[in-house]
Design a protein around this motif. Sequence first.
Motif, PDB file in Angstrom:
ATOM      1  N   HIS A  45      61.040  22.938  38.563  1.00  0.00           N
ATOM      2  CA  HIS A  45      61.962  22.733  39.672  1.00  0.00           C
ATOM      3  C   HIS A  45      63.381  22.533  39.190  1.00  0.00           C
ATOM      4  O   HIS A  45      64.171  21.907  39.870  1.00  0.00           O
ATOM      5  CB  HIS A  45      61.534  21.524  40.507  1.00  0.00           C
ATOM      6  CG  HIS A  45      60.232  21.724  41.204  1.00  0.00           C
ATOM      7  ND1 HIS A  45      60.082  22.628  42.224  1.00  0.00           N
ATOM      8  CD2 HIS A  45      59.025  21.149  41.028  1.00  0.00           C
ATOM      9  CE1 HIS A  45      58.834  22.599  42.638  1.00  0.00           C
ATOM     10  NE2 HIS A  45      58.171  21.720  41.936  1.00  0.00           N
ATOM     11  N   SER A  46      63.720  23.018  37.979  1.00  0.00           N
ATOM     12  CA  SER A  46      65.098  22.834  37.548  1.00  0.00           C
ATOM     13  C   SER A  46      65.975  23.817  38.317  1.00  0.00           C
ATOM     14  O   SER A  46      65.498  24.814  38.867  1.00  0.00           O
ATOM     15  CB  SER A  46      65.229  23.053  36.044  1.00  0.00           C
ATOM     16  OG  SER A  46      65.247  24.429  35.776  1.00  0.00           O
ATOM     17  N   ASP A  70      67.265  18.692  38.160  1.00  0.00           N
ATOM     18  CA  ASP A  70      65.990  19.046  38.763  1.00  0.00           C
ATOM     19  C   ASP A  70      66.137  18.931  40.275  1.00  0.00           C
ATOM     20  O   ASP A  70      66.624  17.919  40.788  1.00  0.00           O
ATOM     21  CB  ASP A  70      64.913  18.079  38.256  1.00  0.00           C
ATOM     22  CG  ASP A  70      63.537  18.442  38.773  1.00  0.00           C
ATOM     23  OD1 ASP A  70      62.734  18.952  37.975  1.00  0.00           O
ATOM     24  OD2 ASP A  70      63.280  18.224  39.971  1.00  0.00           O
ATOM     25  N   GLN A 122      59.663  13.291  42.024  1.00  0.00           N
ATOM     26  CA  GLN A 122      59.542  14.465  41.158  1.00  0.00           C
ATOM     27  C   GLN A 122      58.091  14.721  40.776  1.00  0.00           C
ATOM     28  O   GLN A 122      57.635  15.855  40.784  1.00  0.00           O
ATOM     29  CB  GLN A 122      60.385  14.263  39.898  1.00  0.00           C
ATOM     30  CG  GLN A 122      60.422  15.492  39.018  1.00  0.00           C
ATOM     31  CD  GLN A 122      61.061  15.217  37.678  1.00  0.00           C
ATOM     32  OE1 GLN A 122      61.531  14.112  37.412  1.00  0.00           O
ATOM     33  NE2 GLN A 122      61.076  16.223  36.831  1.00  0.00           N
TER      34      GLN A 122
END
Lengths: 495, 105
Positions: free
Chosen positions: A367-368, A307, A246
Amino acid sequence: MRPPISTPSVDWLAISPELALAAAGVVIVMLRALLRRRPLATPLCAVVAISGTVAAGAVEYRLWHVIRHHHAITTVAGMVRVDLFGVFLGVVVLAATILAILLSVAYLHREQLEAPEYLALVLLSAAGMLAMTTANDLIVVFLALEVLSIPLYVLAAFDRRRLSSQEAGIKYFVLGSFSSAIFLYGVALCYGATGTTSLTGIADFLSRNTLLDQGTLLAGIAMLLVGLGFKVAAVPFHMWTPDVYQGAPTPVTSFMSAATKAAGFAALLRVFGVAFPLYRSDWRPAVWALAVLSLVVGSVAAVIQTDVKRILAYSSIAHAGYVLIGFQAGTSRGREAALLYLFVYAFMTIGAFAVITVAARRGDDHHSLDDYRGLALERPVVGGLLIFFVLAQAGVPLTGGFIAKLEVFSAAAQANQYGLLIIGVLASVVAAFFYLRIAYTLLTPGAEAPKPVAALRRVDVWSAVVLLACAALVLVVGVVPGAFVHWAKDATFLL
Amino acid sequence: MIAAFHVTPTFYLVLAAALFSIGAIGLLVRRNVLVMFMCIELMLNAVNLTFVAFAKALNDIGGQVLVFFTLVVAAAEVAVGLAIIVAIFRRRREATADDLRVLEG
């Protein structure tokens, strides 16, 4: 008068892929020092990086033919063994490298991270991965492991403005060095038990002698498995994966997920297949447990994530589980399935992360799932490609993901591992849920008018090349798998 | 009685195993990144001791040579690790593992 030091003979062709990548990396660092911040520096370095990778690929192509018609090359005093297995995974690593470099060019420009050092680090890491695919000695495996990891620590932390990137870097560094130390202790114990670190030497020793004290060797084998398990992100050694995937810059994540996994499994398959085949009954249950845990934890934990990069991180853990099924079978059929899976997986995962790279807003921090809502409606091609890649990862027929899973499952069935087979199928059913959730999110319009992710930017030409190449390969493997299966079979033949 | 007390390579192997365990446990329980970093170095040096002890026990020079590879790798790791820690220190005053919690989900 002392006798001259005798140096081992070196087959330069056999190790030239690594040399080409390392040389390109060094040239880039030199160019950077000479050109400073002239505008020409970055494109020039990108050209050097790509030509270095292409040159390495050309040598791998040549090696494939040489080895197929003659025999595997063992050189540098038996430290390096270049066989079809190594060349096959070397090609996977090089393909991932070149795609990641192409993907990075526009990304670095957008994030104002333009630094040729980035490209040099990618190349040096790839050189370590190539060395890992052909290593025939535990100490070479360790050195390759470090050469591939150390640049990746820096790359994960490369975005100095983003705290999450630095955090990813330090987490990867601490856990990565921890696993390297465990691996090294495993090397030391195997050396103590057998008196050598050469993989073929260990196999020779174990076939001719019976150990009075098995404990040292078994502890060593276990530690080797733990160290490499960290690198391929198998549960319970996966803790770093979601955070690092992430936080790292997205092109780095794509490189890491595809190439590191290929290199890590190259070392796993080779070390356990060449050095410890006689201890199969000892390590197969441990690998069985790793495979089951990876499949279950990867698939179930991905369901509760929100995410997209974290979902893909957990899915990569589950993918490691599928490759482990092939490894656990311990047969050449199983190795073939593992190789094919790694090949297909590289393109599926780079493709998915490539879409995330081009679709993300500047800052690379949003980036959810909500940020991706309705992407396929606003940008049908980009969104459609992401849907295609996640469906391929779910294993939908007519994609490479289906063929790869089929091969793995049939290898498990052939090895009478029906329990593993059933768990694998169930895990892919659970996994289908979150893959379809991504697809569904992309296809439903957002509640509010503003479009968070897609500030309707044009996709630059190099990222488009990456997307199309990945999609084409995943599709081709799915529709006409014959040639790829054949290559994977060749690659296991001489192991 | 003292004369019967021979120091064998096994002593060093046990010492190395103890050092390695101390390093591993330290890494898992300490929260300061610099201390965690020192624990990794302790683990690597414990492995070096193991290599040398085995080399002595097996009467094989190979194990002692491997120590040099480990030393080089450890040095490279120090350089990169400290650089990353310094980069984080610049952003924030302290660096403990508990502060690094942007990425959790």
